[in-house]
Design a protein around this motif. Structure first.
Motif, PDB file in Angstrom:
ATOM      1  N   THR A  51       0.875  -1.173   0.000  1.00 30.76           N
ATOM      2  CA  THR A  51       0.000   0.000   0.000  1.00 30.76           C
ATOM      3  C   THR A  51       0.910   1.220   0.000  1.00 30.76           C
ATOM      4  N   ARG A  52       0.339   2.380  -0.227  1.00 30.38           N
ATOM      5  CA  ARG A  52       1.155   3.605  -0.254  1.00 30.38           C
ATOM      6  C   ARG A  52       1.795   3.888   1.104  1.00 30.38           C
ATOM      7  N   ASP A  53       1.131   3.481   2.180  1.00 23.91           N
ATOM      8  CA  ASP A  53       1.704   3.681   3.515  1.00 23.91           C
ATOM      9  C   ASP A  53       2.944   2.815   3.724  1.00 23.91           C
ATOM     10  N   ILE A  54       2.866   1.573   3.280  1.00 17.59           N
ATOM     11  CA  ILE A  54       3.945   0.623   3.502  1.00 17.59           C
ATOM     12  C   ILE A  54       5.093   0.822   2.524  1.00 17.59           C
ATOM     13  N   LEU A  55       4.768   1.039   1.255  1.00 16.41           N
ATOM     14  CA  LEU A  55       5.789   1.196   0.221  1.00 16.41           C
ATOM     15  C   LEU A  55       6.070   2.676   0.034  1.00 16.41           C
ATOM     16  N   ASP A  56       6.981   3.183   0.848  1.00 11.04           N
ATOM     17  CA  ASP A  56       7.345   4.596   0.873  1.00 11.04           C
ATOM     18  C   ASP A  56       7.809   5.065  -0.510  1.00 11.04           C
ATOM     19  N   GLY A  57       7.441   6.268  -0.895  1.00  7.32           N
ATOM     20  CA  GLY A  57       7.807   6.829  -2.195  1.00  7.32           C
ATOM     21  C   GLY A  57       9.303   6.881  -2.426  1.00  7.32           C
ATOM     22  N   GLN A  58      10.064   7.214  -1.394  1.00  9.02           N
ATOM     23  CA  GLN A  58      11.532   7.289  -1.496  1.00  9.02           C
ATOM     24  C   GLN A  58      12.118   5.902  -1.781  1.00  9.02           C
ATOM     25  N   VAL A  59      11.610   4.895  -1.113  1.00  5.23           N
ATOM     26  CA  VAL A  59      12.075   3.528  -1.322  1.00  5.23           C
ATOM     27  C   VAL A  59      11.704   3.075  -2.731  1.00  5.23           C
ATOM     28  N   LYS A  60      10.464   3.305  -3.113  1.00  2.32           N
ATOM     29  CA  LYS A  60       9.968   2.879  -4.416  1.00  2.32           C
ATOM     30  C   LYS A  60      10.720   3.562  -5.556  1.00  2.32           C
ATOM     31  N   GLN A  61      10.960   4.835  -5.432  1.00  2.74           N
ATOM     32  CA  GLN A  61      11.628   5.600  -6.485  1.00  2.74           C
ATOM     33  C   GLN A  61      13.075   5.155  -6.675  1.00  2.74           C
ATOM     34  N   ASN A  62      13.722   4.718  -5.605  1.00  2.87           N
ATOM     35  CA  ASN A  62      15.125   4.331  -5.679  1.00  2.87           C
ATOM     36  C   ASN A  62      15.343   2.827  -5.849  1.00  2.87           C
ATOM     37  N   ALA A  63      14.277   2.084  -6.042  1.00  4.07           N
ATOM     38  CA  ALA A  63      14.406   0.644  -6.273  1.00  4.07           C
ATOM     39  C   ALA A  63      14.872   0.420  -7.704  1.00  4.07           C
ATOM     40  N   GLU A  64      16.040  -0.176  -7.844  1.00  3.38           N
ATOM     41  CA  GLU A  64      16.601  -0.421  -9.169  1.00  3.38           C
ATOM     42  C   GLU A  64      15.807  -1.495  -9.910  1.00  3.38           C
ATOM     43  N   SER A  65      15.366  -2.497  -9.180  1.00  4.77           N
ATOM     44  CA  SER A  65      14.548  -3.541  -9.780  1.00  4.77           C
ATOM     45  C   SER A  65      13.528  -4.026  -8.756  1.00  4.77           C
ATOM     46  N   ARG A  66      12.477  -4.644  -9.264  1.00  8.26           N
ATOM     47  CA  ARG A  66      11.390  -5.120  -8.399  1.00  8.26           C
ATOM     48  C   ARG A  66      10.981  -6.520  -8.827  1.00  8.26           C
ATOM     49  N   VAL A  67      10.678  -7.361  -7.864  1.00  2.00           N
ATOM     50  CA  VAL A  67      10.131  -8.689  -8.122  1.00  2.00           C
ATOM     51  C   VAL A  67       8.797  -8.734  -7.395  1.00  2.00           C
ATOM     52  N   VAL A  68       7.737  -8.987  -8.138  1.00  8.89           N
ATOM     53  CA  VAL A  68       6.390  -8.968  -7.574  1.00  8.89           C
ATOM     54  C   VAL A  68       5.701 -10.283  -7.895  1.00  8.89           C
ATOM     55  N   PHE A  69       5.230 -10.953  -6.866  1.00  6.85           N
ATOM     56  CA  PHE A  69       4.456 -12.174  -7.047  1.00  6.85           C
ATOM     57  C   PHE A  69       2.990 -11.791  -7.215  1.00  6.85           C
ATOM     58  N   ARG A  70       2.112 -12.764  -7.337  1.00 10.22           N
ATOM     59  CA  ARG A  70       0.687 -12.507  -7.577  1.00 10.22           C
ATOM     60  C   ARG A  70       0.112 -11.617  -6.481  1.00 10.22           C
ATOM     61  N   LEU A  71      -0.621 -10.599  -6.901  1.00  6.61           N
ATOM     62  CA  LEU A  71      -1.311  -9.701  -5.978  1.00  6.61           C
ATOM     63  C   LEU A  71      -2.810  -9.793  -6.231  1.00  6.61           C
ATOM     64  N   PRO A  72      -3.629  -9.533  -5.221  1.00  8.76           N
ATOM     65  CA  PRO A  72      -5.069  -9.728  -5.382  1.00  8.76           C
ATOM     66  C   PRO A  72      -5.767  -8.678  -6.250  1.00  8.76           C
ATOM     67  N   THR A  73      -5.218  -7.456  -6.327  1.00 11.64           N
ATOM     68  CA  THR A  73      -5.913  -6.403  -7.067  1.00 11.64           C
ATOM     69  C   THR A  73      -4.965  -5.634  -7.981  1.00 11.64           C
ATOM     70  N   GLU A  74      -5.550  -4.973  -8.963  1.00  5.71           N
ATOM     71  CA  GLU A  74      -4.763  -4.129  -9.860  1.00  5.71           C
ATOM     72  C   GLU A  74      -4.203  -2.918  -9.117  1.00  5.71           C
ATOM     73  N   VAL A  75      -4.924  -2.428  -8.126  1.00  8.66           N
ATOM     74  CA  VAL A  75      -4.447  -1.301  -7.327  1.00  8.66           C
ATOM     75  C   VAL A  75      -3.141  -1.661  -6.628  1.00  8.66           C
ATOM     76  N   ALA A  76      -3.088  -2.842  -6.020  1.00  8.04           N
ATOM     77  CA  ALA A  76      -1.863  -3.296  -5.353  1.00  8.04           C
ATOM     78  C   ALA A  76      -0.734  -3.452  -6.364  1.00  8.04           C
ATOM     79  N   SER A  77      -1.051  -3.946  -7.549  1.00  3.06           N
ATOM     80  CA  SER A  77      -0.045  -4.092  -8.605  1.00  3.06           C
ATOM     81  C   SER A  77       0.498  -2.727  -9.035  1.00  3.06           C
ATOM     82  N   ARG A  78      -0.380  -1.748  -9.144  1.00  3.63           N
ATOM     83  CA  ARG A  78       0.062  -0.398  -9.530  1.00  3.63           C
ATOM     84  C   ARG A  78       0.938   0.243  -8.449  1.00  3.63           C
ATOM     85  N   VAL A  79       0.651  -0.045  -7.191  1.00  4.93           N
ATOM     86  CA  VAL A  79       1.486   0.472  -6.106  1.00  4.93           C
ATOM     87  C   VAL A  79       2.879  -0.145  -6.184  1.00  4.93           C
ATOM     88  N   ALA A  80       2.946  -1.456  -6.408  1.00  3.08           N
ATOM     89  CA  ALA A  80       4.233  -2.160  -6.407  1.00  3.08           C
ATOM     90  C   ALA A  80       5.025  -1.976  -7.696  1.00  3.08           C
TER      91      ALA A  80
END
Length: 137
Positions: A51-80
């Motif tokens: 969620t936006r609370d958990i996945l801080d903007g600073q952390v997200k912006q500086n993530a060089e790569s991301r690995v995302v497993f199945r998420l229940p909603t498109e909103v969660a996918s857009r956050v990650a």
């Protein structure tokens, strides 16, 4: 390594003054994300439900790569991932994920042992190794 980022958020019943330790910890994680690559330090930031609370903007912006497993909603996918797709991954398939760098590809993460014949179905697909991941084509 932050195993469950949700644990870094202060409980709602605490006042801002009482939650200073949580906020200080979040500040350190943000700083590691911001400055880490320059010092060859990598941040592994995990959460079960982004969620936006958990996945801080600073952390997200500086993530060089991301690995995302199945998420229940498109909103969660857009956050990650900043885009949809993780909600469309097959459920019940261990290790299938989306890998995002400057592109997005479907990957199979490493499995330590065979589970329910699952890896047999993967052998039928064309497999290409890409670093630490197996890319399904």
């Amino acid at each position: 390594i932050v195993d469950e980022a949700g644990e870094l958020l202060p409980p709602r019943h605490l006042t801002r003054k009482e939650s200073w330790e949580y906020l200080e910890c979040l500040s350190y994680v943000s700083e590691i994300a911001r400055l880490g690559r320059g010092f060859k330090t990598h941040l592994i930031y995990c959460t079960q439900y982004p969620t936006r609370d958990i996945l801080d903007g600073q952390v997200k912006q500086n993530a060089e790569s991301r690995v995302v497993f199945r998420l229940p909603t498109e909103v969660a996918s857009r956050v990650a991932l900043d885009e949809g797709g993780a909600e469309e991954l097959e459920s019940g398939k261990f290790g299938v994920a989306l890998y995002k760098k400057d592109y997005v590809s479907k990957v199979m993460t490493y499995l330590f042992e065979e589970r329910d014949g699952w890896d047999a179905s993967i052998r039928e697909k064309k497999i290409k190794r890409s670093g630490d991941f197996i890319v399904l084509e």
